[in-house]
Write an enzyme that holds these catalytic residues in place. Sequence first.
Site, PDB file in Angstrom:
ATOM      1  N   LYS A  57      -6.139   1.563  -5.696  1.00 17.15           N
ATOM      2  CA  LYS A  57      -6.171   0.567  -4.813  1.00 17.15           C
ATOM      3  C   LYS A  57      -7.593  -0.499  -5.211  1.00 17.15           C
ATOM      4  O   LYS A  57      -7.409  -1.601  -4.833  1.00 17.15           O
ATOM      5  CB  LYS A  57      -6.625   1.112  -3.473  1.00 17.15           C
ATOM      6  CG  LYS A  57      -5.161   1.737  -3.057  1.00 17.15           C
ATOM      7  CD  LYS A  57      -5.165   2.154  -1.689  1.00 17.15           C
ATOM      8  CE  LYS A  57      -4.094   3.245  -1.289  1.00 17.15           C
ATOM      9  NZ  LYS A  57      -2.930   2.652  -0.993  1.00 17.15           N
ATOM     10  N   GLU A  70     -12.412  -0.654   4.360  1.00 17.19           N
ATOM     11  CA  GLU A  70     -12.198  -2.132   4.607  1.00 17.19           C
ATOM     12  C   GLU A  70     -11.971  -2.298   5.990  1.00 17.19           C
ATOM     13  O   GLU A  70     -11.946  -1.328   6.984  1.00 17.19           O
ATOM     14  CB  GLU A  70     -10.675  -2.369   3.911  1.00 17.19           C
ATOM     15  CG  GLU A  70      -9.628  -1.792   4.429  1.00 17.19           C
ATOM     16  CD  GLU A  70      -8.311  -1.980   3.514  1.00 17.19           C
ATOM     17  OE1 GLU A  70      -8.524  -2.345   2.250  1.00 17.19           O
ATOM     18  OE2 GLU A  70      -7.302  -1.736   3.933  1.00 17.19           O
ATOM     19  N   HIS A 111       1.454   6.256   9.229  1.00 18.10           N
ATOM     20  CA  HIS A 111       1.470   5.454   8.074  1.00 18.10           C
ATOM     21  C   HIS A 111       2.725   5.512   7.255  1.00 18.10           C
ATOM     22  O   HIS A 111       2.736   4.785   5.991  1.00 18.10           O
ATOM     23  CB  HIS A 111       0.152   5.474   7.215  1.00 18.10           C
ATOM     24  CG  HIS A 111      -0.807   5.498   8.215  1.00 18.10           C
ATOM     25  ND1 HIS A 111      -1.463   4.054   8.721  1.00 18.10           N
ATOM     26  CD2 HIS A 111      -2.001   6.407   8.295  1.00 18.10           C
ATOM     27  CE1 HIS A 111      -2.627   4.504   9.415  1.00 18.10           C
ATOM     28  NE2 HIS A 111      -2.958   5.624   9.169  1.00 18.10           N
ATOM     29  N   ARG A 161       7.819  -0.786  -8.516  1.00 15.36           N
ATOM     30  CA  ARG A 161       9.038   0.046  -8.580  1.00 15.36           C
ATOM     31  C   ARG A 161       9.907  -0.444  -7.458  1.00 15.36           C
ATOM     32  O   ARG A 161       9.399  -1.491  -6.749  1.00 15.36           O
ATOM     33  CB  ARG A 161       8.769   1.429  -8.235  1.00 15.36           C
ATOM     34  CG  ARG A 161       7.932   1.833  -7.061  1.00 15.36           C
ATOM     35  CD  ARG A 161       8.230   3.227  -6.569  1.00 15.36           C
ATOM     36  NE  ARG A 161       7.163   3.475  -5.495  1.00 15.36           N
ATOM     37  CZ  ARG A 161       7.309   3.173  -4.001  1.00 15.36           C
ATOM     38  NH1 ARG A 161       8.329   2.376  -3.713  1.00 15.36           N
ATOM     39  NH2 ARG A 161       6.295   3.506  -3.306  1.00 15.36           N
TER      40      ARG A 161
HETATM   41  P1  ADP Z   1      -0.589   4.254   1.324  1.00 13.96           P
HETATM   42  O1  ADP Z   1      -0.772   3.812  -0.072  1.00 13.96           O
HETATM   43  O2  ADP Z   1      -1.318   5.655   1.536  1.00 13.96           O
HETATM   44  O3  ADP Z   1       0.876   4.167   1.953  1.00 13.96           O
HETATM   45  P2  ADP Z   1      -1.572   1.640   2.350  1.00 13.96           P
HETATM   46  O4  ADP Z   1      -2.790   1.261   1.858  1.00 13.96           O
HETATM   47  O5  ADP Z   1      -0.097   1.159   1.662  1.00 13.96           O
HETATM   48  O6  ADP Z   1      -1.517   3.188   2.122  1.00 13.96           O
HETATM   49  O7  ADP Z   1      -1.247   1.626   3.961  1.00 13.96           O
HETATM   50  C1  ADP Z   1      -0.501   2.441   4.730  1.00 13.96           C
HETATM   51  C2  ADP Z   1      -0.230   1.615   6.199  1.00 13.96           C
HETATM   52  O8  ADP Z   1      -1.597   1.775   6.934  1.00 13.96           O
HETATM   53  C3  ADP Z   1      -0.111   0.230   6.114  1.00 13.96           C
HETATM   54  O9  ADP Z   1       1.327  -0.162   6.102  1.00 13.96           O
HETATM   55  C4  ADP Z   1      -0.696  -0.098   7.523  1.00 13.96           C
HETATM   56  O10 ADP Z   1       0.131   0.287   8.712  1.00 13.96           O
HETATM   57  C5  ADP Z   1      -1.738   0.796   7.579  1.00 13.96           C
HETATM   58  N1  ADP Z   1      -3.137  -0.004   7.062  1.00 13.96           N
HETATM   59  C6  ADP Z   1      -3.487  -0.276   5.976  1.00 13.96           C
HETATM   60  N2  ADP Z   1      -4.458  -0.856   5.774  1.00 13.96           N
HETATM   61  C7  ADP Z   1      -4.871  -1.383   6.972  1.00 13.96           C
HETATM   62  C8  ADP Z   1      -5.856  -2.284   7.395  1.00 13.96           C
HETATM   63  N3  ADP Z   1      -6.973  -2.601   6.709  1.00 13.96           N
HETATM   64  N4  ADP Z   1      -6.122  -2.488   8.744  1.00 13.96           N
HETATM   65  C9  ADP Z   1      -4.880  -1.880   9.483  1.00 13.96           C
HETATM   66  N5  ADP Z   1      -3.860  -1.026   9.271  1.00 13.96           N
HETATM   67  C10 ADP Z   1      -4.075  -0.914   7.786  1.00 13.96           C
END
Ligand code: ADP
Length: 664
Positions: free
Chosen positions: A116, A200, A235, A297
């Site tokens: 990431k 973040e 999530h 993917r």
């Molecule tokens: P993973 O790869 O573990 O699934 P992601 O980066 O895709 O993690 O984030 C998963 C979920 O977490 C997102 O769909 C959202 O709901 C929440 N999320 C991620 N980043 C943020 C953020 N900066 N602020 C609020 N919610 C977030």
Amino acid sequence: MFKSLLIANRGEIAVRVIRTARRMGLKTIAVYSDADANAYHVAEADEAYRIGPAPAAESYLRMEAILDAAARSGAGAIHPGYGFLSENAAFAEVCEKAGVVFVGPPPAAIRAMGLKDAAKALMEKAKVPVVPGYHGDNQDADFLAQQAGKIGYPVLIKAVAGGGGKGMRRVDDPAQFAKELASAMREAGAAFGDERVLVEKYVARPRHIEIQVFADAHGNAVSLHERDCSLQRRHQKVIEEAPAPGMPLEMRDAMGKAAVAAAKAIGYRGAGTVEFIADASAGLKADGFWFMEMNTRLQVEHPVTEAITGLDLVEWQLRVAAGEHLPLAQKDIPLNGHAVEVRLYAEDPAKKFFPSTGRLARLRAPENMPHVRMDMGVREGDAVTMFYDPMIGKIVAHGETRRIALRTLRGFLARMEVAGPKTNLGFLIETLSHDAFIEGDIDTGFIDRHLDVLVPPAEPSPRILALAAAAYLQTRARAAGADPWSATDQWVLGGRRAETVDLVVGGVAHLLKIEPDAGDASLVRINDGAATVSNAAMTADGTLSATIDGTRLAAACVANGSGFTLIHEGIATEFAVVNPLDVDLAADADTGALKSPMPGKIVQVLVEAGATVKRGAALVVMEAMKMEQTLLAAADGKVASVNVAVGDQVEAGAALVAFEEPEK
Ligand code: ADP
């Protein structure tokens, strides 16, 4: 184009890829672990190869085993599906080396998006908006705490190698930062072998909106519009839709352009998804979205995009992998109506959504519904095992408008019949019925906020109990081989006696008093209330209908180890029947065994192996709930084995007596 395709996956995605490959005239090759020898995806493929024992690490994740199957079958290409090896750059490389086409992006593009922090740095360079935060190398706790202060609380700590929400912590209070950081790092280390995190800004009223992109090997890249995946639990996506409710045109345009820029920046090829987080606190805005990550993917939720574009994304993947140009230019990508997908899981919402395993005694859905698509990973009779993701399948509805799609999907789910493992079907129906959801008032906190009204109550409603009384009478009559409305025993008109039965749901007994009433009706007294049940009928495959207080209702009734499961409007309720007069519901015709209806002690065994018995013959007497219960044969048959002896303590559902398979 290659002539054959090996699908290095299982379940619904393998079945779905096979469907398109077959339509395109390719030979389809499945791989399977020992747990999947008789699985749906194996049955659907032209050929199948065993790749190892049940655990994924010893089968679906083993590159050599899959390449070996590819070599043996002469596969021209490998589709990795999602999960497993789909985002493994090394796997894409070994495929290339072995001369098999990997249906996915080049290894370098997978690597570029794999972590990431690196992905974010890359996106910043490509002028894609990223969530403000720190994603550098310094992992010192004090330094990160200082960065969090600079960003401004609330903040989100994320594992750089993250996935599936692991190693992710929201922190609202600076005093909690150190503790949450340590715990996120520990979790990330255990899950990914990499403790590093980034910090973040936690976006207010976050909505998860992602763009489906496609690129070919000739420098073309397009966006297939957005999907909204804000309905999440921990999530993890639960309900997805396209387009995003309330999406302004200029925002769709800006997001599409940012996603295409992201794909181009890494020399992407094939299908990919660029995930963004949007701030919905004042509605969606073209300057209110930020890059989160890119999945290199096909996504689980790709069917909603297929529904609104009318395109087959797997077909595009295969054509691009074969070197063809993208079939459409950006301006020609359609966007019609609205589509919603739910993920049907074998899990128990009442027990914190804990995965539930077992054989699907029933898995049926309404037929001839042109606007509903089902991508199932299992069939009725198949088992959901503990080895893999407990998803049963996905159901997608398409409509002219969001409201139409929601209504279609809700109606469809309410008429599905699923029994065996516990499922989230009732939870999905409640969510689709929630006013705020219907209004499109969603964000990633929706499910948690409304959880108490979205999880169906564990207590059966009076209506379900009255239906259960009808099911009980019908099941009992069937086991006794008589029609309850014409038999000469206690069920005959006028001559019927009142009786009581305990129907146990989740360990709570509901005492039902069934009293004959006028005509064929019975008055069922349940706890404090009463309902009139009449006109009950049940078909051989368990379709029950009955009039409850003047309303004709339909339900499905499926025998289980200790009674029956009643399915009404998508809600499956498991009843254990406790009636000292009658426990012959225990025989499970499907498995050819007499099963114990409840935990208890064997006090008498009345048959031996080799004996021929008639339906209704007493087989075993057990003591349970301080009463003796005589268990009867449900059908004529020959005893294959007796698995218990006097004095044995048995569990509910234990196979006490096994029968030989009937001839012919
Ligand atoms: P993973 O790869 O573990 O699934 P992601 O980066 O895709 O993690 O984030 C998963 C979920 O977490 C997102 O769909 C959202 O709901 C929440 N999320 C991620 N980043 C943020 C953020 N900066 N602020 C609020 N919610 C977030």
